[in-house]
Motif scaffolding. Structure first.
Motif, short mmCIF file in Angstrom:
data_model
loop_
_atom_site.label_atom_id
_atom_site.label_comp_id
_atom_site.label_asym_id
_atom_site.label_seq_id
_atom_site.Cartn_x
_atom_site.Cartn_y
_atom_site.Cartn_z
N UNK A 1 -35.07 6.44 28.50
CA UNK A 1 -33.77 7.60 29.03
C UNK A 1 -33.86 9.26 28.44
N UNK A 2 -33.07 9.49 28.85
CA UNK A 2 -33.70 10.89 28.68
C UNK A 2 -32.87 10.36 26.74
N UNK A 3 -31.62 9.82 27.04
CA UNK A 3 -31.03 9.81 25.85
C UNK A 3 -31.56 9.15 24.70
N UNK A 4 -32.53 8.19 24.97
CA UNK A 4 -33.52 7.45 24.09
C UNK A 4 -34.95 8.94 23.03
N UNK A 5 -34.99 9.41 24.92
CA UNK A 5 -35.96 10.57 23.33
C UNK A 5 -35.51 11.20 22.94
N UNK A 6 -34.38 12.06 22.99
CA UNK A 6 -33.02 13.02 22.05
C UNK A 6 -32.58 11.96 21.02
N UNK A 7 -32.69 11.04 21.57
CA UNK A 7 -32.57 10.07 19.79
C UNK A 7 -33.65 9.73 19.11
#
Length: 191
Positions: free
Chosen positions: A56-62
C-alpha cells in the motif's frame, strides 16, 4: 538474481531503488503526487514489483520514514565512533549530525514531514526515535536540562531553515550555533 545477491554485489535492491525514486518524487512534487504509477515510471520497476515490496502507499511512506530515521541514526553513530562514549557525547553527536546534514537531507526531512501530514500514524516511528535520543541524552549528559535546551534550539533552527523562515543573519546563525555547542558540552571549570 534475488535482492540479497544484488545487495552483496553492490547494486541497490529493487526496494531501495523504489525508495530512492519515491523520495525523488516527494522532493520534486510532494507526497500527494506519490502514486504507484508515478513510482513505476520513475524507478523502472513494474507496478507488480512495487506492490510486492509495498502492499500500500502507507507501507511505502512508512518505509521512507523508517529509512530516513535509520540514515540519521547511522550518521549519529558514525560521529566519534572510534571513541568510547564520554560525558555529553550523545547530545554532542546529535548536534554535529544535525549541523552537518547537507541540503538534500534537509529536503528529505521536509518530505518526511509531508508524508506524516498525509498519514499521521507515520509520526510514531519518529517519536520512538526521539525517545531513544532523549534516553541517550539523559544517560550521558552532565546537565540533561541544558542538553535538552540545546537539542530544542537545534531543532528550532533546523525547522526555521527547512521552511525558509529564519530571520537571522549569517553572523547571528554562527553565534547561535556556538551557543548551542556550549549548551551541549559546557566547558568545565578549571581545578
Amino acid at each position: 538474481m534475488n535482492e540479497e545477491t544484488a545487495r552483496r554485489r553492490g547494486r541497490p535492491s529493487s526496494k531501495e531503488r523504489a525508495l530512492d525514486a519515491a523520495l525523488e518524487i516527494v522532493l520534486e512534487s510532494g507526497a500527494g503526487h506519490l502514486t504507484f504509477e508515478a513510482l513505476a515510471e520513475k524507478s523502472g520497476i513494474s507496478r507488480g514489483g512495487l506492490l510486492y515490496n509495498f502492499p500500500s502507499k502507507q507501507a511505502l511512506l512508512k518505509d521512507l520514514v523508517r529509512r530516513y530515521i535509520e540514515q540519521c541514526r547511522q550518521e549519529i553513530d558514525a560521529i566519534e565512533a572510534d571513541r568510547p562514549p564520554t560525558l555529553n557525547s550523545a547530545i554532542r553527536k546529535l548536534v554535529e549530525q544535525r549541523l552537518s546534514s547537507p541540503p538534500h537531507d534537509r529536503r528529505a526531512a521536509g518530505s518526511m514531514l509531508a508524508a506524516m501530514a498525509e498519514d499521521p500514524a507515520l509520526v510514531e516511528p519518529v517519536r520512538e526515535h526521539h525517545e531513544e535520543l532523549a534516553n541517550e541524552i539523559r544517560a550521558t549528559s552532565e546537565r540533561p536540562d541544558l542538553a535538552f535546551v540545546a537539542w530544542m534550539a537545534l531543532e528550532g533552527l533546523f525547522f526555521q531553515e527547512l521552511f525558509g523562515l529564519s530571520p537571522m543573519s549569517s553572523e547571528e546563525r554562527v553565534s547561535l550555533i556556538e551557543r548551542i555547542r556550549e549548551l551541549a558540552d559546557p566547558p568545565r571549570p578549571s581545578p
